[in-house]
Write a protein that holds these residues in place. Structure first.
Motif, PDB file in Angstrom:
ATOM      1  N   ASN A  38       0.849  -1.192   0.000  1.00  0.00           N
ATOM      2  CA  ASN A  38       0.000   0.000   0.000  1.00  0.00           C
ATOM      3  C   ASN A  38       0.881   1.238   0.000  1.00  0.00           C
ATOM      4  OD1 ASN A  38       0.285  -0.888   3.052  1.00  0.00           O
ATOM      5  ND2 ASN A  38      -0.026   1.346   3.042  1.00  0.00           N
ATOM      6  N   THR A  39       0.355   2.282  -0.637  1.00  0.00           N
ATOM      7  CA  THR A  39       1.072   3.558  -0.674  1.00  0.00           C
ATOM      8  C   THR A  39       0.872   4.280   0.644  1.00  0.00           C
ATOM      9  OG1 THR A  39       0.720   3.705  -3.046  1.00  0.00           O
ATOM     10  CG2 THR A  39       1.342   5.741  -1.901  1.00  0.00           C
ATOM     11  N   VAL A  40       1.957   4.729   1.231  1.00  0.00           N
ATOM     12  CA  VAL A  40       1.895   5.432   2.508  1.00  0.00           C
ATOM     13  C   VAL A  40       1.426   6.859   2.260  1.00  0.00           C
ATOM     14  CG1 VAL A  40       3.187   6.133   4.550  1.00  0.00           C
ATOM     15  CG2 VAL A  40       3.724   3.977   3.406  1.00  0.00           C
ATOM     16  N   ALA A  41       0.515   7.318   3.097  1.00  0.00           N
ATOM     17  CA  ALA A  41      -0.019   8.670   2.955  1.00  0.00           C
ATOM     18  C   ALA A  41       1.094   9.700   3.093  1.00  0.00           C
ATOM     19  CB  ALA A  41      -1.104   8.921   4.000  1.00  0.00           C
ATOM     20  N   PRO A  42       0.995  10.830   2.378  1.00  0.00           N
ATOM     21  CA  PRO A  42       2.019  11.878   2.496  1.00  0.00           C
ATOM     22  C   PRO A  42       2.118  12.389   3.925  1.00  0.00           C
ATOM     23  CG  PRO A  42       0.581  12.267   0.616  1.00  0.00           C
ATOM     24  CD  PRO A  42      -0.060  11.180   1.421  1.00  0.00           C
ATOM     25  N   GLY A  43       3.300  12.867   4.267  1.00  0.00           N
ATOM     26  CA  GLY A  43       3.526  13.400   5.599  1.00  0.00           C
ATOM     27  C   GLY A  43       4.607  12.614   6.315  1.00  0.00           C
ATOM     28  N   PRO A  44       4.902  12.985   7.536  1.00  0.00           N
ATOM     29  CA  PRO A  44       5.936  12.272   8.295  1.00  0.00           C
ATOM     30  C   PRO A  44       5.574  10.807   8.446  1.00  0.00           C
ATOM     31  CG  PRO A  44       5.307  14.327   9.387  1.00  0.00           C
ATOM     32  CD  PRO A  44       4.304  14.096   8.291  1.00  0.00           C
ATOM     33  N   ALA A  45       6.547   9.960   8.220  1.00  0.00           N
ATOM     34  CA  ALA A  45       6.315   8.517   8.351  1.00  0.00           C
ATOM     35  C   ALA A  45       6.157   8.158   9.813  1.00  0.00           C
ATOM     36  CB  ALA A  45       7.485   7.739   7.751  1.00  0.00           C
ATOM     37  N   PRO A  46       5.215   7.300  10.112  1.00  0.00           N
ATOM     38  CA  PRO A  46       5.087   6.841  11.500  1.00  0.00           C
ATOM     39  C   PRO A  46       6.397   6.226  11.992  1.00  0.00           C
ATOM     40  CG  PRO A  46       3.212   6.123  10.165  1.00  0.00           C
ATOM     41  CD  PRO A  46       4.229   6.702   9.224  1.00  0.00           C
ATOM     42  N   VAL A  47       6.706   6.460  13.226  1.00  0.00           N
ATOM     43  CA  VAL A  47       7.983   6.002  13.762  1.00  0.00           C
ATOM     44  C   VAL A  47       8.100   4.491  13.706  1.00  0.00           C
ATOM     45  CG1 VAL A  47       9.416   5.946  15.831  1.00  0.00           C
ATOM     46  CG2 VAL A  47       8.143   8.023  15.241  1.00  0.00           C
ATOM     47  N   GLN A  48       7.006   3.800  14.010  1.00  0.00           N
ATOM     48  CA  GLN A  48       7.088   2.351  14.139  1.00  0.00           C
ATOM     49  C   GLN A  48       6.722   1.618  12.862  1.00  0.00           C
ATOM     50  OE1 GLN A  48       4.582   1.476  17.496  1.00  0.00           O
ATOM     51  NE2 GLN A  48       6.263   1.683  18.929  1.00  0.00           N
ATOM     52  N   LEU A  49       6.379   2.307  11.816  1.00  0.00           N
ATOM     53  CA  LEU A  49       5.939   1.643  10.606  1.00  0.00           C
ATOM     54  C   LEU A  49       7.074   0.825  10.014  1.00  0.00           C
ATOM     55  CD1 LEU A  49       3.661   1.214   8.621  1.00  0.00           C
ATOM     56  CD2 LEU A  49       4.442   3.205   7.338  1.00  0.00           C
ATOM     57  N   GLY A  50       6.882  -0.453   9.934  1.00  0.00           N
ATOM     58  CA  GLY A  50       7.879  -1.337   9.351  1.00  0.00           C
ATOM     59  C   GLY A  50       9.035  -1.650  10.262  1.00  0.00           C
ATOM     60  N   GLN A  51       9.038  -1.132  11.476  1.00  0.00           N
ATOM     61  CA  GLN A  51      10.170  -1.375  12.364  1.00  0.00           C
ATOM     62  C   GLN A  51       9.784  -2.234  13.563  1.00  0.00           C
ATOM     63  OE1 GLN A  51      13.158  -0.460  11.479  1.00  0.00           O
ATOM     64  NE2 GLN A  51      12.371   0.497   9.633  1.00  0.00           N
ATOM     65  N   SER A  52       8.728  -1.853  14.253  1.00  0.00           N
ATOM     66  CA  SER A  52       8.331  -2.617  15.437  1.00  0.00           C
ATOM     67  C   SER A  52       6.849  -2.418  15.648  1.00  0.00           C
ATOM     68  CB  SER A  52       9.143  -2.152  16.669  1.00  0.00           C
ATOM     69  OG  SER A  52       8.913  -0.786  16.910  1.00  0.00           O
ATOM     70  N   GLY A  53       6.373  -2.644  16.854  1.00  0.00           N
ATOM     71  CA  GLY A  53       4.960  -2.493  17.133  1.00  0.00           C
ATOM     72  C   GLY A  53       4.300  -3.850  17.279  1.00  0.00           C
ATOM     73  N   HIS A  54       3.164  -3.859  18.006  1.00  0.00           N
ATOM     74  CA  HIS A  54       2.479  -5.120  18.271  1.00  0.00           C
ATOM     75  C   HIS A  54       1.949  -5.762  17.002  1.00  0.00           C
ATOM     76  CE1 HIS A  54       2.771  -4.553  22.580  1.00  0.00           C
ATOM     77  NE2 HIS A  54       2.307  -3.323  22.448  1.00  0.00           N
ATOM     78  N   GLY A  55       1.478  -4.953  16.045  1.00  0.00           N
ATOM     79  CA  GLY A  55       0.921  -5.528  14.827  1.00  0.00           C
ATOM     80  C   GLY A  55       1.938  -6.292  14.021  1.00  0.00           C
ATOM     81  N   LEU A  56       3.093  -5.694  13.806  1.00  0.00           N
ATOM     82  CA  LEU A  56       4.142  -6.360  13.033  1.00  0.00           C
ATOM     83  C   LEU A  56       4.650  -7.600  13.778  1.00  0.00           C
ATOM     84  CD1 LEU A  56       5.944  -6.428  10.591  1.00  0.00           C
ATOM     85  CD2 LEU A  56       7.519  -4.862  11.741  1.00  0.00           C
ATOM     86  N   ILE A  57       4.821  -7.478  15.086  1.00  0.00           N
ATOM     87  CA  ILE A  57       5.245  -8.634  15.879  1.00  0.00           C
ATOM     88  C   ILE A  57       4.209  -9.748  15.780  1.00  0.00           C
ATOM     89  CG2 ILE A  57       5.689  -9.439  18.224  1.00  0.00           C
ATOM     90  CD1 ILE A  57       6.857  -6.688  18.831  1.00  0.00           C
ATOM     91  N   GLY A  58       2.931  -9.371  15.856  1.00  0.00           N
ATOM     92  CA  GLY A  58       1.881 -10.369  15.760  1.00  0.00           C
ATOM     93  C   GLY A  58       1.879 -11.087  14.423  1.00  0.00           C
ATOM     94  N   MET A  59       2.085 -10.338  13.326  1.00  0.00           N
ATOM     95  CA  MET A  59       2.127 -10.979  12.013  1.00  0.00           C
ATOM     96  C   MET A  59       3.291 -11.962  11.923  1.00  0.00           C
ATOM     97  SD  MET A  59       1.006  -8.171   9.127  1.00  0.00           S
ATOM     98  CE  MET A  59       2.204  -6.917   9.570  1.00  0.00           C
TER      99      MET A  59
END
Length: 398
Positions: free
Chosen positions: A345-366
């Motif tokens: 998916n294309t990331v919305a314009p603006g500052p990238a979320p800090v945890q996007l693609g790096q960590s976080g419960h969602g990514l760990i869960g996947m």
């Protein structure tokens, strides 16, 4: 010095020592019981010394489980006192065997080897003493010396054999106790690990359900707020979607809490048939997923694989709702031995979320979902797009 011992075992040890004292010390003194009472009294030996030494030896046996080191010291004192008093080998010496058993069974590692050395050394010393002092041989020439020495060797061998056997029996019991302790520790560790896995599974399910549902609710609420003035019918439709999504999330959360409280099994879990409902929720949130399934499943995939595919897609689409700009590509490839999942998916314009693609419960869960079925998952940002790639082995389906 003192080990923790229950009152029951301590009472049994004391009672056993009293019985041992009565059998090996008291009964031989009863008139008419045999030659030992006649030999002690008529031979001029002190009955008092006999009783005192017997009490010392069996006293050591009484505390052998409670304090093996102290019992060994007391037993040595009794043996030396027996030799100093000139007493011959008598039945109360069986109490020494109890002490040697205890040093091997319940003593520290150092006491274990001290007990073994005592069994060997005590047997040799006892054999030498009783062989020379009680062989009945007058040491007058070389032949008598040889006969006394042979008697000492024979008696010493018998004493060493008996003592080492008692010590070895204690060592065997020590191994049995260690094995039991290891089994208990392993069972406790397995229980803790199973409980931890259960908590992680429920936390993962809770996150998947709540995060996705809230993302849909938030997107619908934002859309309804902007459409309320221009198109009231769209606002009404959005409110209906919010209510439907919230009810579904509430039902899933209640099911998870029931599992946590009563541990009644996993309960019904999403399958591939529920993917259309998931895609419909995403569409209501304003995201139009472009879905490609090539090749299609050749049969009915395992339930664990279906659940993993659903949850991974659910979290990936939730991230697209939260961080995307409205476009997301989903590709499923059901190969004979694996299923490949690609979400971009294309990331919305603006500052990238800090945890996007790096960590976080969602990514760990996947990643955990993929690892639980023996697969792998990678997620990363490439320029303006966020990519999720998962591979789950399924074997040959039928």
């Amino acid at each position: 010095m003192f080990r923790p011992v229950s009152r029951t075992w301590l009472a049994l040890d004391i009672v056993g020592a009293v019985i041992g004292f009565g059998l090996t010390v008291g009964i031989p003194l009863v008139p008419g019981s045999g030659g030992l009472s006649v030999w002690i009294v008529d031979g001029g030996w002190s009955v008092t010394a006999y009783l005192v030494v017997g009490a010392i030896v069996w006293g050591a046996a009484a505390i052998a489980r409670l304090a093996p080191a102290l019992a060994l010291c007391v037993a040595w004192f009794g043996a030396l006192l027996q030799m100093a008093a000139g007493l011959p080998p008598v039945p109360f010496d069986f109490g020494v065997l109890v002490v040697l058993f205890a040093t091997a069974a319940w003593g520290s590692r150092r006491l274990l080897w001290l007990g073994g050395a005592s069994a060997l050394g005590g047997g040799i010393v006892g054999g030498a003493y009783f062989g020379l002092a009680w062989s009945g041989e007058l040491i007058t020439d070389a032949a008598s010396v040889m006969r006394a020495a042979l008697t000492s060797v024979l008696l010493g061998s018998l004493f060493v054999l008996a003592m080492v056997m008692a010590w070895g029996a204690g060592l065997l019991w020590r191994v049995v106790l260690a094995g039991r302790a290891t089994q208990v520790a392993r069972a406790q560790a397995e229980t803790v690990a199973a409980e931890e896995q259960e908590r992680v599974r429920i936390a993962r399910d809770m996150h998947d359900v709540v995060a996705h549902s809230l993302a849909v609710v938030i997107a619908q609420a934002d859309g309804a707020r902007y459409a309320a003035a221009a198109k009231p019918e769209m606002a009404t439709e959005a409110l209906g979607t919010i209510a439907q999504t919230a009810r579904g999330a509430l039902s899933d959360v209640r099911m998870l809490l029931t599992q946590l409280r009563h541990r009644q099994g996993d309960g019904p879990q999403p399958t591939l048939a529920d993917l259309e409902t998931l895609f419909a929720q995403v569409r209501h949130a304003g995201i139009e997923p472009r879905i490609t399934v090539d090749p299609v499943p050749p049969g009915e995939p395992p339930a664990a694989i279906q659940l993993a595919v659903y949850r991974i897609l659910q979290e990936a689409l939730t991230n697209a709702i939260r961080h995307g700009d409205g476009a997301v590509d989903v590709h499923l490839a059901w190969l004979p031995d694996r299923v490949e999942i690609r979400v971009a998916n294309t990331v919305a314009p603006g500052p990238a979320p800090v945890q996007l693609g790096q960590s976080g419960h969602g990514l760990i869960g996947m990643r955990e979902r993929a690892q639980l079925v023996g697969g792998s998952l990678h997620a990363e940002r490439r320029g303006a797009q966020f990519h999720v790639y998962g591979m789950l082995p399924i074997g040959v389906t039928s």
